[in-house]
Write an enzyme that holds these catalytic residues in place. Structure first.
Site, mmCIF file in Angstrom:
data_model
loop_
_atom_site.group_PDB
_atom_site.id
_atom_site.type_symbol
_atom_site.label_atom_id
_atom_site.label_comp_id
_atom_site.label_asym_id
_atom_site.label_seq_id
_atom_site.Cartn_x
_atom_site.Cartn_y
_atom_site.Cartn_z
ATOM 1 N N ASP A 92 0.725 -1.078 0.026
ATOM 2 C CA ASP A 92 -0.103 -0.040 0.003
ATOM 3 C C ASP A 92 0.826 1.382 -0.023
ATOM 4 O O ASP A 92 2.166 1.488 0.220
ATOM 5 C CB ASP A 92 -0.880 -0.014 1.317
ATOM 6 C CG ASP A 92 -2.112 -0.925 1.155
ATOM 7 O OD1 ASP A 92 -2.367 -1.430 0.097
ATOM 8 O OD2 ASP A 92 -2.459 -1.495 2.243
ATOM 9 N N TYR A 143 7.303 -10.058 6.549
ATOM 10 C CA TYR A 143 7.010 -8.634 6.616
ATOM 11 C C TYR A 143 7.938 -8.048 8.172
ATOM 12 O O TYR A 143 7.618 -9.126 8.991
ATOM 13 C CB TYR A 143 5.800 -8.287 6.737
ATOM 14 C CG TYR A 143 4.904 -7.970 5.404
ATOM 15 C CD1 TYR A 143 4.958 -6.863 4.762
ATOM 16 C CD2 TYR A 143 4.514 -9.262 4.841
ATOM 17 C CE1 TYR A 143 4.505 -6.703 3.473
ATOM 18 C CE2 TYR A 143 3.998 -9.184 3.351
ATOM 19 C CZ TYR A 143 4.008 -7.791 2.864
ATOM 20 O OH TYR A 143 3.428 -7.555 1.725
#
Length: 247
Positions: A52, A113
């Site tokens: 994003d 992540y």
């Protein structure tokens, strides 16, 4: 056709995200323009993770096809030259010729992540835009305990965006670890794939535990509710990094 894999590092701050979007500047668009500039070919690249706006990458992976054969080092260096000339916050770490059936997105076996929380009273100067600044002292041990309740195969409806397009909310979360390193809290998350906003939603819930507002039982209850409204506030994008993709 000749297929290439590229490993990519970028600062997500200047971009509307990875994916090309009409009227907005994306990482995908920046790289595709650089490919066209050196090769003369218009291509569409596919990335392993559609990060994003504001989310960073240390090890994003993408692939694309060119009609001409190129040396891998030439691809890397030419892309970096054009990206630098264009003032992009993107670096190609490696380029490699791969088999035609390699797919950066669908061949991936795991995505890793990191979420960084700068947990100190003073605001950030050098690390602004690189971590989530939380002034209130967080209990990392309590956060880690709660995180372990969320690991495994579950319906993660609570922790996905209402805009998520995944067909199923069921995912297997292989790792969710919370550790304190000085004034920084690191949250590591690993899975074959994630739902939209899943990691940031998990982090926001764990922060509530770290503040003492929620317990590990509360975090587990939120998961079991299968209700987006049960999720804690979503963590901001600047602390999130796509670290590595395994194949």
């Amino acid at each position: 056709m000749h297929r290439f894999r590229i490993d990519i590092e970028y600062d997500g701050g200047p971009y509307a995200g990875w994916q090309r979007q009409a009227g907005q500047h994306s990482v995908q668009e920046a790289i595709e323009k650089a490919i066209a500039a050196f090769s003369g070919e218009e291509v569409t690249i596919r990335g392993a993770g559609r990060t994003d706006a504001g989310v960073h990458a240390l090890g994003q992976v993408a692939h694309f096809d060119l009609s001409r054969e190129w040396k891998s080092d030439k691809v890397r260096d030419a892309l970096n030259a054009h990206l630098t000339l264009a003032g992009e916050a993107v670096s190609i770490l490696r380029a490699e010729a791969v088999a035609e059936d390699f797919d950066a997105r669908f061949s991936a076996k795991a995505r890793h992540y990191l979420y960084r929380i700068a947990n100190r009273r003073s605001p950030l100067a050098l690390e602004r835009g690189r971590a989530w600044h939380v002034a209130r002292r967080l209990d990392a041990a309590a956060m880690h305990e709660a995180a372990q309740r969320l690991v495994g195969k579950h319906d993660f409806t609570t922790f996905r965006s209402v805009q998520c397009q995944a067909k199923s909310p069921v995912k297997t979360l292989d790792r969710l670890d919370v550790t304190r390193v000085g004034d920084e809290i690191e949250i590591h998350a690993s899975a074959r794939s994630f739902l939209h906003n899943q990691v940031r939603s998990l982090v926001g819930t764990l922060k509530k535990v770290g503040e003492g507002g929620w317990t590990a039982d509360d975090a587990q209850a939120a998961l079991q509710a299968r209700d987006r409204a049960a999720c804690g506030p979503v963590a901001p994008p600047q602390g999130l990094y796509l670290v590595r993709v395994d194949y």
